[in-house]
Design a protein around this motif. Structure first.
Motif, PDB file in Angstrom:
ATOM      1  N   ASN A 172      26.106  34.384  44.666  1.00 32.37           N
ATOM      2  CA  ASN A 172      25.709  35.298  43.603  1.00 32.37           C
ATOM      3  C   ASN A 172      26.824  35.589  42.616  1.00 32.37           C
ATOM      4  OD1 ASN A 172      23.060  35.691  44.645  1.00 32.37           O
ATOM      5  ND2 ASN A 172      23.887  37.101  46.169  1.00 32.37           N
ATOM      6  N   GLY A 173      28.033  35.122  42.916  1.00 38.09           N
ATOM      7  CA  GLY A 173      29.156  35.409  42.036  1.00 38.09           C
ATOM      8  C   GLY A 173      29.610  36.851  42.144  1.00 38.09           C
ATOM      9  N   ILE A 174      30.429  37.268  41.194  1.00 36.03           N
ATOM     10  CA  ILE A 174      30.946  38.637  41.162  1.00 36.03           C
ATOM     11  C   ILE A 174      29.906  39.549  40.526  1.00 36.03           C
ATOM     12  CG2 ILE A 174      32.744  40.135  40.223  1.00 36.03           C
ATOM     13  CD1 ILE A 174      34.617  37.720  40.265  1.00 36.03           C
ATOM     14  N   THR A 175      29.563  40.630  41.223  1.00 34.83           N
ATOM     15  CA  THR A 175      28.547  41.560  40.727  1.00 34.83           C
ATOM     16  C   THR A 175      29.131  42.897  40.297  1.00 34.83           C
ATOM     17  OG1 THR A 175      28.120  42.254  43.016  1.00 34.83           O
ATOM     18  CG2 THR A 175      26.708  40.519  42.094  1.00 34.83           C
ATOM     19  N   ALA A 176      30.389  43.198  40.660  1.00 35.33           N
ATOM     20  CA  ALA A 176      31.013  44.465  40.267  1.00 35.33           C
ATOM     21  C   ALA A 176      32.525  44.298  40.272  1.00 35.33           C
ATOM     22  CB  ALA A 176      30.599  45.595  41.200  1.00 35.33           C
ATOM     23  N   LEU A 177      33.196  44.994  39.351  1.00 36.48           N
ATOM     24  CA  LEU A 177      34.659  44.954  39.230  1.00 36.48           C
ATOM     25  C   LEU A 177      35.186  46.370  39.042  1.00 36.48           C
ATOM     26  CD1 LEU A 177      35.028  41.999  36.701  1.00 36.48           C
ATOM     27  CD2 LEU A 177      35.971  41.991  39.020  1.00 36.48           C
ATOM     28  N   ILE A 178      36.320  46.684  39.694  1.00 43.72           N
ATOM     29  CA  ILE A 178      37.004  47.957  39.461  1.00 43.72           C
ATOM     30  C   ILE A 178      38.506  47.711  39.417  1.00 43.72           C
ATOM     31  CG2 ILE A 178      35.232  49.413  40.514  1.00 43.72           C
ATOM     32  CD1 ILE A 178      37.051  49.604  42.996  1.00 43.72           C
ATOM     33  N   GLU A 179      39.225  48.611  38.761  1.00 45.68           N
ATOM     34  CA  GLU A 179      40.685  48.525  38.685  1.00 45.68           C
ATOM     35  C   GLU A 179      41.317  49.255  39.853  1.00 45.68           C
ATOM     36  OE1 GLU A 179      44.340  49.471  35.514  1.00 45.68           O
ATOM     37  OE2 GLU A 179      42.290  50.170  35.109  1.00 45.68           O
ATOM     38  N   LEU A 180      42.392  48.676  40.409  1.00 45.77           N
ATOM     39  CA  LEU A 180      43.152  49.277  41.491  1.00 45.77           C
ATOM     40  C   LEU A 180      44.600  49.457  41.046  1.00 45.77           C
ATOM     41  CD1 LEU A 180      41.867  47.218  44.583  1.00 45.77           C
ATOM     42  CD2 LEU A 180      41.042  49.431  43.762  1.00 45.77           C
ATOM     43  N   ASN A 183      48.502  46.774  39.380  1.00 45.59           N
ATOM     44  CA  ASN A 183      47.985  45.600  38.678  1.00 45.59           C
ATOM     45  C   ASN A 183      46.993  44.785  39.506  1.00 45.59           C
ATOM     46  OD1 ASN A 183      49.562  46.237  36.468  1.00 45.59           O
ATOM     47  ND2 ASN A 183      51.234  44.897  37.062  1.00 45.59           N
ATOM     48  N   CYS A 184      46.224  45.470  40.333  1.00 52.19           N
ATOM     49  CA  CYS A 184      45.230  44.784  41.168  1.00 52.19           C
ATOM     50  C   CYS A 184      43.824  45.184  40.728  1.00 52.19           C
ATOM     51  CB  CYS A 184      45.437  45.121  42.642  1.00 52.19           C
ATOM     52  SG  CYS A 184      46.961  44.457  43.341  1.00 52.19           S
ATOM     53  N   ILE A 185      42.861  44.339  41.066  1.00 58.00           N
ATOM     54  CA  ILE A 185      41.453  44.627  40.841  1.00 58.00           C
ATOM     55  C   ILE A 185      40.680  44.267  42.104  1.00 58.00           C
ATOM     56  CG2 ILE A 185      41.559  44.259  38.350  1.00 58.00           C
ATOM     57  CD1 ILE A 185      40.311  41.506  38.805  1.00 58.00           C
ATOM     58  N   ALA A 186      39.514  44.881  42.259  1.00 54.63           N
ATOM     59  CA  ALA A 186      38.619  44.564  43.378  1.00 54.63           C
ATOM     60  C   ALA A 186      37.322  44.019  42.809  1.00 54.63           C
ATOM     61  CB  ALA A 186      38.359  45.802  44.228  1.00 54.63           C
ATOM     62  N   ALA A 187      36.820  42.947  43.418  1.00 56.17           N
ATOM     63  CA  ALA A 187      35.589  42.303  42.964  1.00 56.17           C
ATOM     64  C   ALA A 187      34.612  42.212  44.124  1.00 56.17           C
ATOM     65  CB  ALA A 187      35.885  40.907  42.421  1.00 56.17           C
ATOM     66  N   ALA A 188      33.368  42.659  43.902  1.00 59.65           N
ATOM     67  CA  ALA A 188      32.326  42.568  44.924  1.00 59.65           C
ATOM     68  C   ALA A 188      31.621  41.229  44.801  1.00 59.65           C
ATOM     69  CB  ALA A 188      31.323  43.701  44.765  1.00 59.65           C
ATOM     70  N   MET A 189      31.559  40.498  45.930  1.00 57.22           N
ATOM     71  CA  MET A 189      30.894  39.196  45.982  1.00 57.22           C
ATOM     72  C   MET A 189      30.101  39.116  47.274  1.00 57.22           C
ATOM     73  SD  MET A 189      33.778  36.523  44.522  1.00 57.22           S
ATOM     74  CE  MET A 189      35.142  37.211  45.461  1.00 57.22           C
ATOM     75  N   ASP A 190      28.779  39.204  47.166  1.00 52.65           N
ATOM     76  CA  ASP A 190      27.909  39.207  48.341  1.00 52.65           C
ATOM     77  C   ASP A 190      28.337  40.312  49.314  1.00 52.65           C
ATOM     78  OD1 ASP A 190      26.245  37.138  47.451  1.00 52.65           O
ATOM     79  OD2 ASP A 190      27.643  35.621  48.174  1.00 52.65           O
ATOM     80  N   ILE A 193      34.605  41.975  49.532  1.00 56.50           N
ATOM     81  CA  ILE A 193      35.361  42.521  48.408  1.00 56.50           C
ATOM     82  C   ILE A 193      36.656  41.724  48.319  1.00 56.50           C
ATOM     83  CG2 ILE A 193      36.531  44.520  47.436  1.00 56.50           C
ATOM     84  CD1 ILE A 193      34.588  46.277  49.006  1.00 56.50           C
ATOM     85  N   MET A 194      36.839  41.040  47.190  1.00 59.68           N
ATOM     86  CA  MET A 194      38.048  40.238  46.997  1.00 59.68           C
ATOM     87  C   MET A 194      39.051  41.031  46.172  1.00 59.68           C
ATOM     88  SD  MET A 194      39.439  37.357  47.793  1.00 59.68           S
ATOM     89  CE  MET A 194      38.025  36.332  48.239  1.00 59.68           C
ATOM     90  N   ILE A 195      40.287  41.091  46.653  1.00 61.89           N
ATOM     91  CA  ILE A 195      41.369  41.762  45.949  1.00 61.89           C
ATOM     92  C   ILE A 195      42.179  40.715  45.184  1.00 61.89           C
ATOM     93  CG2 ILE A 195      43.354  43.297  46.123  1.00 61.89           C
ATOM     94  CD1 ILE A 195      40.757  44.575  47.051  1.00 61.89           C
ATOM     95  N   TYR A 196      42.340  40.944  43.872  1.00 64.98           N
ATOM     96  CA  TYR A 196      43.136  40.052  43.023  1.00 64.98           C
ATOM     97  C   TYR A 196      44.325  40.833  42.457  1.00 64.98           C
ATOM     98  CZ  TYR A 196      39.000  36.977  42.888  1.00 64.98           C
ATOM     99  OH  TYR A 196      37.944  36.164  43.200  1.00 64.98           O
ATOM    100  N   ARG A 197      45.416  40.120  42.209  1.00 65.33           N
ATOM    101  CA  ARG A 197      46.564  40.725  41.534  1.00 65.33           C
ATOM    102  C   ARG A 197      46.840  39.984  40.236  1.00 65.33           C
ATOM    103  NH1 ARG A 197      50.504  41.604  45.416  1.00 65.33           N
ATOM    104  NH2 ARG A 197      50.102  43.849  45.340  1.00 65.33           N
ATOM    105  N   LEU A 198      47.044  40.760  39.163  1.00 69.60           N
ATOM    106  CA  LEU A 198      47.376  40.192  37.863  1.00 69.60           C
ATOM    107  C   LEU A 198      48.885  40.229  37.661  1.00 69.60           C
ATOM    108  CD1 LEU A 198      44.297  40.907  37.546  1.00 69.60           C
ATOM    109  CD2 LEU A 198      44.794  41.329  35.141  1.00 69.60           C
ATOM    110  N   THR A 199      49.431  39.137  37.144  1.00 69.12           N
ATOM    111  CA  THR A 199      50.861  39.046  36.878  1.00 69.12           C
ATOM    112  C   THR A 199      51.074  38.669  35.418  1.00 69.12           C
ATOM    113  OG1 THR A 199      51.285  38.327  39.158  1.00 69.12           O
ATOM    114  CG2 THR A 199      53.036  37.954  37.529  1.00 69.12           C
ATOM    115  N   VAL A 200      51.876  39.465  34.722  1.00 68.18           N
ATOM    116  CA  VAL A 200      52.181  39.210  33.317  1.00 68.18           C
ATOM    117  C   VAL A 200      53.534  38.525  33.218  1.00 68.18           C
ATOM    118  CG1 VAL A 200      52.483  40.225  31.030  1.00 68.18           C
ATOM    119  CG2 VAL A 200      50.860  41.244  32.645  1.00 68.18           C
TER     120      VAL A 200
END
Length: 450
Positions: A172-180, A183-190, A193-200
């Motif tokens: 179903n892919g990602i159905t919801a996103l929130i900021e943590l 510099n991390c985000i959480a994504a709901a997938m089925d 919950i996948m935790i991602y980190r953004l790096t600049v």
């Protein structure tokens, strides 16, 4: 007086509604007694976003985005460009060195993304020919980027340049996103919950990396929200409400919402399908309390005490689609039954629906979290359960179709949208009457009386 004034639907009879939920036309705690119907859409209106203190935007299946004045109900702009239904919409604030300017970002089933200026109605940027439709959008103001989620996770700069892209491993892919934090985000997938980190990087480019997968839910995640700086929460189709640490990503507390007690001797299989009446369709919070839309009911959870504060099994005649906490004691909800209801959390014990041992039972601890740090609700007798009552204080009846969501402009106005293609602008009837009387008085004074 509030009546069923729109559409061909008749008001439910007393036989169709629970007598506990009947409320008369005299509703002293309901200030939204004046309504204005806003027409412009010709299909289901699914989304509402607040642009500023005076404007909101609506979008839905007709591919239109309409800008409205909350003060007058006037349609200010009509944003045309998408060819299929809108799937997500959010605001994007930018600063020109003097003042902040609000823009709109929209996603559509036509596999395009657009940036709009709500002041002029112009489409400033557009991205077409995406590999798939976008289901959710998230703006990260501090990083000056925004994120789209669907079959892919994409990070975009404020000028719509793709910074990073990752394929998701979900049907179903990602159905919801929130900021943590950090510099991390959480994504709901089925169920995960996948935790991602953004790096600049030093050249201002942004990369994204998978950090952790939280696989504690046993069914599809339906809602994902930020509670406060240290916590976030998720709710599933099986009635699982989980509170998470936003920094360490550990499970802090867990509730399994079961409206009916399992029969004695009945084996509870975790993989078995759950009844739809326990599905959590929506979560809302004020940082201390969480309101869960559970089937046709409401469930209020206190994150500070990690306990159930109040619940109402039959808050609406059909599924609750959207909720909001107007204060620590006032809750609002809307439903497929076409109603918008106001509730008050009162101190007296709940008598209408006594807490049974199995009402909030059937809760387990899953995953890698430390059991000593996770709060799992235990069975408590009715006389010791800290459950208060949710009392109906207002019933806003005007739509002839399912009310998809609403946004509140504090005490001044409330805007609702529905499958009946309409928006309704609700206002404080007494305040509006006083304003009209004052305006008339001023006009008479200017003209020297009658």
């Amino acid at each position: 007086m509030l009546r069923w004034i729109l559409g061909a639907r008749e008001a439910p009879s007393s036989a169709e509604r629970s007598p506990v939920l009947l409320i008369g036309e005299e509703q002293p705690k309901n200030r939204f007694t004046e309504l204005q119907v806003l027409k412009g859409h010709f299909d289901i209106v699914r989304f509402l976003v607040q642009i500023d203190d005076f404007r909101c935007a609506s979008a839905g299946d007709d591919a239109l985005v309409l800008i409205w004045s909350v003060e007058t109900g006037e349609r200010l702009q009509e944003l045309r460009g998408h060819t299929q239904q809108i799937t997500a919409i959010t605001t994007f604030s930018s600063t020109n060195g003097v003042a902040a300017h609000a823009s709109l970002i929209t996603a559509s089933s036509d596999r395009s993304l657009s940036l709009w200026d709500p002041d002029t109605g112009n489409r400033v940027q557009t991205i077409s020919d995406l590999q798939s439709s976008v289901k959710c959008l998230l703006v990260l103001e501090r990083q000056c980027v925004w994120i789209s989620g669907g079959e892919e996770l994409c990070v975009w700069s404020k000028d719509f340049q793709l910074q990073s892209q990752r394929q998701t491993h979900s049907d179903n892919g990602i159905t919801a996103l929130i900021e943590l934090p950090k510099n991390c985000i959480a994504a709901a997938m089925d169920k995960d919950i996948m935790i991602y980190r953004l790096t600049v990087s030093t050249d201002s480019s942004v990369s994204v990396a998978e950090i952790r997968c939280l696989s504690n839910h046993q069914d599809q995640i339906r809602s994902l929200i930020t509670v406060n700086d240290g916590l976030f929460a998720s709710g599933s189709h099986a009635g699982e409400l989980v509170v998470w640490d936003a920094v360490e990503w550990n499970m802090v507390a867990r509730e399994r919402i079961l409206w009916e007690e399992p029969q004695a001797g009945t084996e509870i299989r975790l993989g078995a399908a759950q009844p739809s009446e326990v599905s959590i369709q929506h979560l809302s919070t004020n940082g201390k309390l969480i309101v869960a839309a559970v089937g046709g009911g409401l469930y209020v959870y206190n994150v500070l005490t990690r306990s159930v504060l109040a619940y109402r099994k039959q808050a609406h005649d059909s599924n609750v689609l959207h909720t909001s906490l107007l204060s620590d004691s006032d809750v609002m909800s809307c439903s497929e039954d076409g109603s918008v209801r106001m509730w008050e959390i009162q101190e007296q014990p709940l008598m209408a629906e006594a807490t049974s041992a199995g009402l909030f039972g059937g809760m387990w601890s899953f995953g890698r979290s430390n059991k000593s740090s996770v709060h799992v609700s235990k069975k408590t007798p009715p006389d010791s359960a800290p459950v208060r009552t949710l009392e109906l204080t207002g019933d806003l009846i005007g739509h002839s179709g399912a009310v998809q969501m609403f946004i509140s402009f504090n005490e001044s106005a409330l805007v609702t949208c529905s499958t009946d293609h309409l928006l309704i602008l609700w206002k404080d009837g007494q305040r509006e009457s006083q304003r009209r009387s004052l305006a008339l008085l001023h006009k008479l004074e200017e003209k020297g009386g009658l």
